[in-house]
Design a protein around this motif. Structure first.
Motif, short mmCIF file in Angstrom:
data_model
loop_
_atom_site.label_atom_id
_atom_site.label_comp_id
_atom_site.label_asym_id
_atom_site.label_seq_id
_atom_site.Cartn_x
_atom_site.Cartn_y
_atom_site.Cartn_z
N LEU A 131 0.89 -1.06 0.03
CA LEU A 131 -0.17 -0.10 0.10
C LEU A 131 0.96 1.16 0.00
O LEU A 131 0.60 2.28 -0.67
CB LEU A 131 -0.85 0.18 1.22
CG LEU A 131 -1.94 -1.02 1.14
CD1 LEU A 131 -2.73 -1.37 2.38
CD2 LEU A 131 -3.16 -0.84 0.03
N ALA A 161 0.78 4.04 -2.68
CA ALA A 161 0.59 5.66 -2.41
C ALA A 161 1.48 6.62 -2.86
O ALA A 161 1.22 7.73 -3.28
CB ALA A 161 0.45 5.48 -0.77
N VAL A 194 -7.97 5.95 -4.93
CA VAL A 194 -8.94 5.81 -4.04
C VAL A 194 -8.84 4.40 -3.25
O VAL A 194 -9.32 3.63 -3.96
CB VAL A 194 -10.39 6.08 -4.77
CG1 VAL A 194 -11.65 6.06 -3.35
CG2 VAL A 194 -10.53 7.49 -5.16
N VAL A 195 -9.05 4.43 -1.77
CA VAL A 195 -8.86 3.22 -1.22
C VAL A 195 -10.25 3.05 -0.55
O VAL A 195 -11.02 3.82 -0.01
CB VAL A 195 -7.90 3.39 -0.01
CG1 VAL A 195 -8.09 1.88 0.84
CG2 VAL A 195 -6.65 3.64 -0.63
N THR A 225 -12.35 0.35 2.06
CA THR A 225 -12.11 -0.79 2.98
C THR A 225 -13.28 -0.84 4.12
O THR A 225 -13.97 0.20 4.42
CB THR A 225 -10.70 -0.69 3.77
OG1 THR A 225 -10.51 -1.83 4.47
CG2 THR A 225 -10.94 0.68 4.32
N ALA A 239 -8.20 1.93 7.05
CA ALA A 239 -8.28 3.21 6.62
C ALA A 239 -7.24 4.17 7.19
O ALA A 239 -6.64 5.06 6.65
CB ALA A 239 -9.68 3.54 7.02
N CYS A 295 -3.83 3.71 5.65
CA CYS A 295 -3.62 4.18 4.47
C CYS A 295 -3.49 5.83 4.22
O CYS A 295 -2.96 6.28 3.41
CB CYS A 295 -4.99 3.74 3.68
SG CYS A 295 -4.94 1.94 3.26
N ARG A 296 -4.30 6.37 5.40
CA ARG A 296 -4.01 7.69 5.34
C ARG A 296 -2.60 8.22 5.71
O ARG A 296 -2.17 9.19 4.99
CB ARG A 296 -5.17 8.30 6.24
CG ARG A 296 -6.72 8.36 5.71
CD ARG A 296 -7.47 9.17 6.65
NE ARG A 296 -9.12 8.72 6.29
CZ ARG A 296 -9.83 7.84 7.00
NH1 ARG A 296 -9.35 7.44 8.01
NH2 ARG A 296 -11.01 7.79 6.47
N PHE A 338 -2.36 8.03 1.07
CA PHE A 338 -3.51 8.15 0.03
C PHE A 338 -4.45 9.43 0.75
O PHE A 338 -4.80 9.48 1.79
CB PHE A 338 -4.48 6.78 0.37
CG PHE A 338 -3.76 5.73 -0.34
CD1 PHE A 338 -3.60 5.60 -1.56
CD2 PHE A 338 -3.05 4.72 0.38
CE1 PHE A 338 -3.18 4.45 -2.43
CE2 PHE A 338 -2.48 3.54 -0.11
CZ PHE A 338 -2.38 3.44 -1.51
N THR A 391 -7.75 9.97 -0.63
CA THR A 391 -9.15 9.56 -0.56
C THR A 391 -9.27 8.06 -0.07
O THR A 391 -8.93 7.23 -0.78
CB THR A 391 -9.73 9.76 -1.78
OG1 THR A 391 -9.49 11.01 -2.39
CG2 THR A 391 -11.23 9.64 -1.66
N VAL A 392 -9.82 7.98 1.35
CA VAL A 392 -9.98 6.76 1.82
C VAL A 392 -11.30 6.61 2.38
O VAL A 392 -11.80 7.65 3.01
CB VAL A 392 -8.94 6.62 2.96
CG1 VAL A 392 -9.02 5.14 3.64
CG2 VAL A 392 -7.62 6.68 2.61
N ARG A 393 -12.01 5.64 2.20
CA ARG A 393 -13.50 5.60 2.47
C ARG A 393 -13.80 4.16 3.04
O ARG A 393 -13.15 3.28 2.61
CB ARG A 393 -14.42 5.58 1.08
CG ARG A 393 -14.33 6.94 0.34
CD ARG A 393 -15.00 8.16 1.26
NE ARG A 393 -15.15 9.43 0.57
CZ ARG A 393 -14.29 10.28 0.79
NH1 ARG A 393 -13.16 10.04 1.73
NH2 ARG A 393 -14.02 11.40 -0.01
#
Length: 453
Positions: free
Chosen positions: A68, A72, A79-80, A82, A88, A91-92, A96, A98-100
């Motif tokens: 990941l 990144a 866009v991730v 999970t 999440a 990943c931030r 990344f 945009t993580v949703r």
């Protein structure tokens, strides 16, 4: 719709002009180097060109922080999606933008032609499967989804894909004996587990079933575990499913090949991702007839004196206090005898937790619950560098529970989890500490390099 097989549970979905990477593991190994992808390969990150990354759950063979991080760095605008807040957050940290979070049961339209339905799992950890639909096909990636039985699978399928037959199910067909050795459980083949997996795959009703989420094995120096964990080869699983389900076809793509799904037809074509193949051969030969010794590989070369000191301090402090809290919470545990052994590269430590309180050094043959753990891995967990499930799956954390509650005319097992060490550092807590620590370290390394320029 195209789905390129990239090893284990890693698939690249191409549809509607988008590229969606599912559970990416780019390197040859994962989980801190304990496991290797089989067949052996590495994936060129730049060739993935993913618009979306999906991470189904927080197990490290699906949630690979280094992979990941690489993605990144290449494109932070990817866009991730999970279901897990831990994934999440990591990943931030990795960069990344945009993580949703997307819960099981969510339906997402990614383009006019491609939609995803995130299907539920009955596993205790939050996770989902992914059903991808286009006008030309429907593919259900079950990932590691747990179901109560085939009726449960049919129920979920009808809810998310009513009135339409699936073209392809990417289904786990190979049972795993992941912790049987570590918990002194039955270590042989369990036929009803296998039958359950075959029945659940058949219940998808897919025209084609493709084995998935079954492409890793233990890497040296932990490869003795390969004789205990993987009772069914990929070839046998495909062959057996073909005999088990006469209404389905089985397709086994090679790593790097793409499934092409269009108009009810399924074929194979070259994939669009650069894959470098490693040495041939599959070390997963099921032979649970020779004991696999628990040893401390001490991968980082830590000094044994430091490992000894840190393990002993934790046992006398945090773990001793946690055992007392367990006794206070569970009256049945008041008289239970807990024992811990720490295996060091050249020695062993042993601690006995007395029923009346306190801790003594030395082994205790009359234990009710015994935990044995490799010292360097224990210290890594204590200091947040590893999660418990890494030593557990490497065969470096084991347990025997043999306590009984005896009364007149009756003897029954004590009701307790096998790993009392989790009382001091929770299983999920250890995963969070390790994952976020690795993510922060990788992010800081990038910041440091940028500052040095």
């Amino acid at each position: 719709m195209r789905l390129t097989c990239l090893g284990h549970a890693f698939w690249l979905l191409e549809a509607g002009g988008l590229r969606v990477a599912m559970d990416p593991v780019l390197g040859a190994r994962h989980t801190g180097g304990l496991f290797e992808l089989l067949p052996r390969r590495t994936v060129e990150a730049r060739s993935l060109r993913a618009d979306f990354v999906l991470v189904s759950h927080a197990h490290f063979d699906h949630f690979d922080v280094p992979s990941l991080h690489a993605l990144a760095q290449l494109d932070p605008e990817t866009v991730v999606l999970t279901p897990d807040a831990l994934v999440a957050e990591a990943c931030r940290i990795l960069g990344f933008r945009t993580v949703r979070l997307a819960a099981p049961g969510t339906r997402i339209a990614l383009s006019g032609d491609l939609s995803l339905a995130l299907t539920p799992s009955r596993a205790p950890d939050v996770e989902w499967g992914v059903l991808a639909e286009t006008p030309g096909g429907a593919v259900w990636n079950l990932v590691d989804s747990a179901f109560s039985g085939p009726e449960d699978v049919r129920f979920v399928r009808e809810r998310v894909c009513p009135g339409r037959r699936l073209d392809v199910a990417l289904a786990p067909l190979q049972p795993l004996r992941e912790v049987a050795l570590s918990t002194a459980d039955h270590v042989g083949f369990v036929a009803h587990h296998y039958q359950h997996m075959l029945a659940c795959a058949e219940a998808t009703g897919a025209k084609w079933v493709v084995p998935s989420a079954s492409g890793d094995g233990h890497a040296p120096p932990f490869d003795a575990m390969n004789a205990w964990v993987y009772p069914v080869s990929p070839e046998r699983a495909a062959r057996d499913f073909g005999m088990y389900s006469k209404g389905s076809n089985v397709l086994v793509p090679e790593v790097g090949q793409a499934l092409v799904v269009e108009g009810g037809e399924v074929g194979l074509a070259p994939g669009s991702v650069s894959v470098v193949r490693g040495a041939a051969g599959d070390p997963r030969v099921f032979r649970p007839v020779d004991p696999a010794p628990l040893f401390d590989a001490n991968l980082d070369g830590a000094r044994e004196s430091e490992l000894r000191e840190k393990a002993a301090r934790w046992a006398r402090g945090e773990l001793s206090s946690a055992v007392e809290r367990l006794r206070a919470r569970e009256p049945e545990m008041v008289g239970a005898r807990f024992a811990l052994e720490v295996v060091l590269p050249g020695d062993r430590l042993a601690f006995s937790f007395e029923p009346g309180g306190g801790i003594t050094e030395g082994s205790w043959s009359e234990y009710d619950v015994l935990n044995v753990v490799a010292g360097s891995m224990l210290v890594d967990v204590i200091e947040g560098r590893r999660a418990w499930y890494e030593p557990l799956l490497a065969g470096c954390l084991r347990s025997v529970v043999r306590g009984c509650v005896v009364s007149e005319g009756r003897a029954r097992p004590i009701v307790t989890g096998p790993m009392f060490v989790y009382e001091a550092i929770g299983y999920r807590e250890s995963t969070e500490r390790a994952a976020l620590g690795r993510a922060r370290a990788l992010a800081e390394r990038v910041t440091s390099r940028a500052g040095a320029r």
